[in-house]
Design an enzyme around this catalytic site. Structure first.
Site, PDB file in Angstrom:
ATOM      1  N   HIS A 263       0.601  -1.390   0.256  1.00  0.00           N
ATOM      2  CA  HIS A 263       0.184  -0.164  -0.106  1.00  0.00           C
ATOM      3  C   HIS A 263       0.847   1.472  -0.221  1.00  0.00           C
ATOM      4  O   HIS A 263       1.907   1.940   1.235  1.00  0.00           O
ATOM      5  CB  HIS A 263      -0.925   0.097   1.333  1.00  0.00           C
ATOM      6  CG  HIS A 263      -1.591   1.159   1.369  1.00  0.00           C
ATOM      7  ND1 HIS A 263      -3.294   0.729   0.065  1.00  0.00           N
ATOM      8  CD2 HIS A 263      -1.680   2.344   1.611  1.00  0.00           C
ATOM      9  CE1 HIS A 263      -3.554   2.876   1.021  1.00  0.00           C
ATOM     10  NE2 HIS A 263      -3.003   3.252   1.907  1.00  0.00           N
ATOM     11  N   ASP A 265       1.059   5.132  -0.191  1.00  0.00           N
ATOM     12  CA  ASP A 265       0.265   5.989  -0.197  1.00  0.00           C
ATOM     13  C   ASP A 265       1.016   7.088  -1.980  1.00  0.00           C
ATOM     14  O   ASP A 265       2.005   7.949  -1.213  1.00  0.00           O
ATOM     15  CB  ASP A 265      -0.132   6.563   0.972  1.00  0.00           C
ATOM     16  CG  ASP A 265      -0.799   5.966   2.273  1.00  0.00           C
ATOM     17  OD1 ASP A 265      -1.997   6.278   1.556  1.00  0.00           O
ATOM     18  OD2 ASP A 265      -0.422   5.484   2.632  1.00  0.00           O
ATOM     19  N   ASP A 375      -7.807   1.854   1.446  1.00  0.00           N
ATOM     20  CA  ASP A 375      -8.099   2.553   2.795  1.00  0.00           C
ATOM     21  C   ASP A 375      -8.319   4.097   2.818  1.00  0.00           C
ATOM     22  O   ASP A 375      -8.150   5.243   3.965  1.00  0.00           O
ATOM     23  CB  ASP A 375      -6.231   2.986   2.567  1.00  0.00           C
ATOM     24  CG  ASP A 375      -5.228   3.922   4.319  1.00  0.00           C
ATOM     25  OD1 ASP A 375      -6.024   3.478   5.266  1.00  0.00           O
ATOM     26  OD2 ASP A 375      -4.552   4.516   4.258  1.00  0.00           O
ATOM     27  N   HIS A 579      -6.184   9.679  -1.512  1.00  0.00           N
ATOM     28  CA  HIS A 579      -7.133   9.681   0.444  1.00  0.00           C
ATOM     29  C   HIS A 579      -6.028  10.538   1.177  1.00  0.00           C
ATOM     30  O   HIS A 579      -6.577   9.925   2.312  1.00  0.00           O
ATOM     31  CB  HIS A 579      -7.624   8.094  -0.143  1.00  0.00           C
ATOM     32  CG  HIS A 579      -6.176   6.986   0.798  1.00  0.00           C
ATOM     33  ND1 HIS A 579      -5.890   6.298  -0.732  1.00  0.00           N
ATOM     34  CD2 HIS A 579      -5.329   6.793   1.782  1.00  0.00           C
ATOM     35  CE1 HIS A 579      -4.912   5.620   0.352  1.00  0.00           C
ATOM     36  NE2 HIS A 579      -4.131   5.850   1.115  1.00  0.00           N
TER      37      HIS A 579
HETATM   38 ZN   LIG Z   1      -2.705   5.174   2.678  1.00  0.00          ZN
END
Ligand SMILES: [Zn+2]
Length: 1008
Positions: A263, A265, A375, A579
């Site tokens: 994951h 970001d 997420d 996000h």
């Molecule tokens: Zn995230």
């Protein structure tokens, strides 16, 4: 038998840390290290290797915050290792990693001397394979990033580290060492055996014979391993553990599909440019891991991250492309980024899929069918329809497990959106998107899985995210050991598609969850970083305007369609909907950059609009009003341009005994001596909208000190510390023309000032409030409250392509937890036959609750916050925002007010025509055009996206004012929805009839 289990466990722990782990490296030799520090931002390999390097030793303090240091590493493989059996030679690099968490600290990318990427080094992934022959020399370069750890062990303390200018320049890391190491494969394997079995042991219930059996096997294996010669006796230990591994899983064991993942970001506690490098490091590791484990599958979302790789690391991108073709590297999600899903507008959320899928289909020839948003902070009730309209079949998240109050009852279910569309959905019960396939992770997945008895399969994403480097060979080793292991869930290395097909097959009738997936957490993300929010809202509407006028100009032959400029603007806006960016939870660097990027987008789009309109309208002396909205306004047709019609009843303003009165032919508003709204009378019905004794349009200030996650969270206790800013420093009439009247109110409080301009225009049904706020508070929440004299059981809030109804009470724990909610351009509260709409042009957070002993309803907009973490300067400075309150509004009027405030008529002076005819007309109540554009395939076909906006059945006639030959229903990607193509039936020349279900989203391709 005496119970010695606690003592044996102590023995195991000490054996592993003191004997087993240190013996994994059988031998090591030193290397020569030199370094060169880049003075500023990252540089290319070619640039770096041409610089003067200086020798350094282990212990060298390096790395200013956000800096880049290049290490040149040279060494020789010892000739005597030529006949070392059962071992692997590798470079082991420790840049000064700490054990807190991978991904939030220093990382390095390793290049060969010729500049090809080998793999990355990260805190839990420190080895680099050496392929040189024993006796031969080697040379590597390591591009090491000295990123500060902004997670700070999640203390949420304010820090200056989130911007280059304030982060200082002292070294953050101390080079721990680099060695050429001979790794003992059997000792390493024994360490993995211990990790898996001991992890399983910890999870099994005390009474099971299996638990005791595992403990005894581990105990005896320690006996077999000579602490003086671990390498020589490790196989004996493994042999003793073999029976424990040979016992197969129970038939009813939970079935885990383990999918490699990282994951990453796209920006968060690091800037966007660092994510570009994090992607390269992680993907390089994955490529190397696939080389060793061809059956391993890695899933990566976010077309943007692949696009970065293509732009900055073309060779590595080609390697990834080959892995995708093999099926071992799987693009998932199909979106441009893992966006927030609460805040993006309808068209923007649709474009996340259009842009994302187009990239994956063009670059790799694959279309991801699973929406992958593990997420994001809650999921809009519009998402099922948008995802299905993009051709997706499945949806995955796990974030709802973060709920503070309620536990979702399902892990696999049909999620039903506001329009009734359903999508097969899975929440991995493991409750993480970065598992290490430990015994505790696997046991948690099995324990929590709520579909037991009817289904038994879940997905576990494994791998370190955020620059931790992705999956490791240790995780793969764990998967192999738990493929079928008594007492453990079974683990299958799988793909998202493999999981979803298995889950659907075993669970054809899953339960249904209807409406939004509200996250009972992170409610401040609807409001934090107001300038980023405003940038998004304004950009979304400018994109609509630019596409509309560019399409009109292109179809009429006046100008070429600016495909590339529009695509680039979209890509920027879509990226910033990531996000942690649009929700306001990133460091200062990210938000300041977002503000600059939005300004660039604005300039580009204003130019496109201006150029298109000039091409259409020529030069002259006339003034045209462009109406980009979906409703006719002031005599100007929707999607067209014309001259404003005069003759609307004038607006007036006067001082009376009650206060200042603003009035037109539709409403009469009264402001008291402090500029508070004490009366708002609908002159059509005569009804008063403000409850007696409860002034409206009141600014309220609250303490805003959440327990944790400052930029993310508003805690329920905020309501207990309200200060109403009722007193005005000045109230004066500032405009009194017949077209518009206005009153300016100035309020000073703390270190801040709010200037309100309350205005009423002729012919309008709403009172407008423009707020210019100079905000210098810290850890405060500013709301604007409108007590309204309606007894509303529920409130309607606009979301993408429709609205959602939420109760205004807090009966159940689910209702109570929804104390702060998101809305786009408008909210509406009402009783049968009468209602009031409140619209805004750039904010999202709201709370709508019953007040006045339950007989009135208060709509509050959350305007500003000022959390100190992760950006200690968040929201400081100037803000502008507009709000409107419309009495006597139903849902249709609320929809119109939302568009009016966000797409005001745009005057254009010095043109030579009286009007620009709309390309498309839609006649039918409730049917709203959201986008007019040229087709993505550059065929010149015109795409019109529309939806039913009232929540009812609608019929409409579409008329095209151009050479359209037919009209085809398509999906979001502009492909015919069914085969043979669904042609709309023409009702007249260039005119078609259309019927829509409540909130139905429709894309129509007009072929030319
Ligand atoms: Zn995230």
């Amino acid at each position: 038998m005496h119970d010695d289990a606690p003592l044996v466990q102590m023995r195991i722990n000490r054996f592993v840390t003191e004997r087993l782990q240190p013996a994994i490296i059988r031998a090591s030799v030193a290397v020569d290290i030199q370094r060169w520090e880049a003075p500023g931002e990252p540089v290319s390999f070619a640039h770096a290797v041409a610089q003067p390097f200086e020798p350094v030793e282990a212990g060298y303090a390096w790395g200013k915050p956000w800096g880049t240091t290049w290490f040149k590493v040279a060494g020789t493989l010892p000739a005597e290792w030529a006949d070392a059996a059962d071992a692997r030679v590798q470079l082991v690099v420790d840049l000064g990693f700490d054990s807190a968490q991978p991904g939030f600290q220093s990382e390095g990318l390793v290049f060969s001397a010729s500049g090809s990427i080998i793999k990355a080094v990260e805190p839990l992934n420190t080895g680099v394979p050496l392929t040189a022959a024993p006796g031969d020399a080697f040379e590597f370069y390591i591009e090491a990033a000295s990123n500060p750890d902004l997670s700070q062990a999640w203390t949420f303390a304010p820090t200056p580290m989130g911007a280059r200018e304030t982060a200082g320049d002292g070294p953050l890391y101390r080079l721990a060492g680099m060695v050429v190491a001979l790794r003992d494969n059997t000792v390493w394997s024994l360490a993995q055996d211990f990790w898996t079995l001991h992890g399983l042991y910890a999870e099994l219930p005390a009474h099971l014979p299996r638990k005791a059996e595992i403990l005894r096997a581990l105990d005896l294996a320690i006996d077999a391993v000579d602490p003086q010669d671990v390498a020589g006796t490790a196989q004996a230990g493994r042999d003793l553990l073999a029976p424990a591994f040979a016992a197969p899983a129970w038939q009813s064991s939970h079935r885990v599909h383990a999918v490699g993942h990282a994951h990453i970001d796209s920006a968060w506690l690091w800037p966007l440019r660092e994510t570009v490098r994090k992607v390269a490091r992680t993907f390089a590791n994955v490529d190397a891991l696939i080389e060793q484990n061809p059956d391993f599958v890695f899933a990566a979302s976010s077309a943007q991250q692949f696009a970065w790789l293509k732009e900055h690391y073309p060779d590595l991108f080609d390697r990834v492309r080959r892995r995708v073709a093999e099926g071992s590297f799987v693009p998932v999600g199909g979106m441009w980024v893992e966006s927030d899903s609460n805040l993006p507008g309808g068209e923007a959320l649709a474009r996340q899929f259009v842009a994302g899928k187009r990239f994956f289909m063009e670059e790799f020839g694959v279309e991801p069918l699973e929406v992958w948003l593990p997420d994001s902070f809650g999921y809009s009730g519009a998402l099922p329809q948008i995802a299905r309209a993009a051709g997706s079949r499945w949806f995955l998240t796990q974030k709802i497990s973060w709920n503070e109050t309620n536990v979702m009852p399902h892990h696999t279910f049909q999620w039903e959106g506001i329009d009734g569309t359903r999508i097969f959905t899975h929440f991995p019960p493991v409750d993480t998107y970065s598992s290490e396939l430990s015994g505790s992770d696997l046991a948690r997945a099995e324990r929590q899985y709520s579909e037991k008895g009817v289904a038994n399969t879940s997905l576990v994403p494994f791998g370190w995210g955020d620059g931790g480097g992705g999956p490791t060979e240790e995780m793969i080793a764990a998967a192999r050991r738990t493929a079928s292991l008594e007492g453990s869930p079974t683990v299958l290395l799988s793909s998202p598609r493999g999981f979803f097909e298995a889950a659907e097959a075993e669970y054809p009738q899953p339960p249904v969850w209807s409406g939004e997936l509200y996250l009972e957490f992170h409610r401040g993300t609807y409001t934090s970083q107001a300038r980023t929010k405003r940038g998004n809202r304004r950009s979304e509407h400018l994109l609509r305007e630019a596409e509309l006028w560019a399409t009109t100009a292109a179809v009429r032959g006046a100008a070429d369609y600016p495909y590339a400029a529009l695509e680039q603007a979209w890509h920027t806006v879509l990226l910033l909907q990531f996000h942690d960016i649009l929700p306001g939870s990133s460091i200062a660097w990210v938000h300041r950059e977002a503000e600059l990027r939005y300004e660039e987008v604005r300039v580009t789009l204003e130019q496109i609009i201006d150029r298109s309109v000039r091409a259409l309208a020529g030069d002259g002396t006339r003034t045209l009003a462009l109406n980009s909205g979906p409703f006719d306004r002031a005599g100007v047709p929707a999607l067209g341009a014309g001259e404003l019609t005069a003759g609307r009843a004038a607006a007036t303003v006067s001082r009376t005994a009650e206060g200042i009165v603003l009035q037109n032919d539709r409403l009469r508003a009264t402001l008291d001596a402090d500029g508070l709204l004490v009366s708002l009378r609908d002159l059509v019905t005569g009804r008063e909208s403000i409850p007696t004794g409860q002034p409206s349009k009141v600014l309220q200030l609250f303490r805003d000190t959440p327990r944790q996650w400052d930029a993310w969270d508003i805690d329920a206790d905020y309501v207990r510390t309200m200060t109403e800013l009722r007193v005005a420093d000045s109230v004066e009439i500032c405009e009194s023309g017949s077209e518009r009247v206005a009153v300016r109110i100035i309020r000073r409080f703390g270190s801040s000032t709010v200037e309100e301009t309350v205005s009423l225009s002729s012919g309008e049904r709403a009172l407008d409030v423009e707020l210019a706020i100079d905000w210098h508070e810290r850890q405060k929440l500013l709301k604007l409250a409108f007590p309204i004299d309606v007894q509303a059981a529920q409130a309607a809030s606009e979301i993408q392509f429709g609205h959602i109804l939420r109760p205004t009470h807090s009966n159940t724990s689910w209702d109570a937890a929804r104390f702060e909610t998101v809305a786009h351009r408008w909210v509406h509260v009402g009783e049968p036959g009468y209602g009031v709409a409140v619209a805004n042009d750039s904010t999202y957070g709201h709370d709508i609750r019953r007040t006045g002993e339950g007989r009135s309803t208060t709509v509050r907009l959350s305007l500003l916050r000022a959390p100190l973490y992760p950006d200690p300067e968040s929201d400081q400075g100037e803000h502008r925002m507009r709000v409107a309150i419309a009495p006597g509004a139903g849902i249709p009027e609320a929809v119109e007010e939302g568009y009016r405030l966000n797409l005001p008529l745009r005057p254009v002076e010095g043109v030579g025509v009286e009007h620009i005819a709309p390309l498309v007309r839609v006649d039918g109540a409730g049917v709203v055009v959201e986008a007019v554009k040229l087709a993505e395939d550059q065929s010149g076909d015109v795409i019109v996206r529309l939806y039913e906006a009232h929540g009812g059945r609608a019929a409409a006639t579409l008329s095209a004012d151009f050479d359209a030959t037919d009209a085809v229903l398509t999906d979001l990607l502009e492909r015919p929805t069914v085969s043979p193509e669904t042609l709309l039936a023409p009702s007249a020349d260039r005119s078609w009839r259309l019927e829509l279900r409540p909130f139905q989203l429709v894309t129509i391709r007009f072929r030319r």
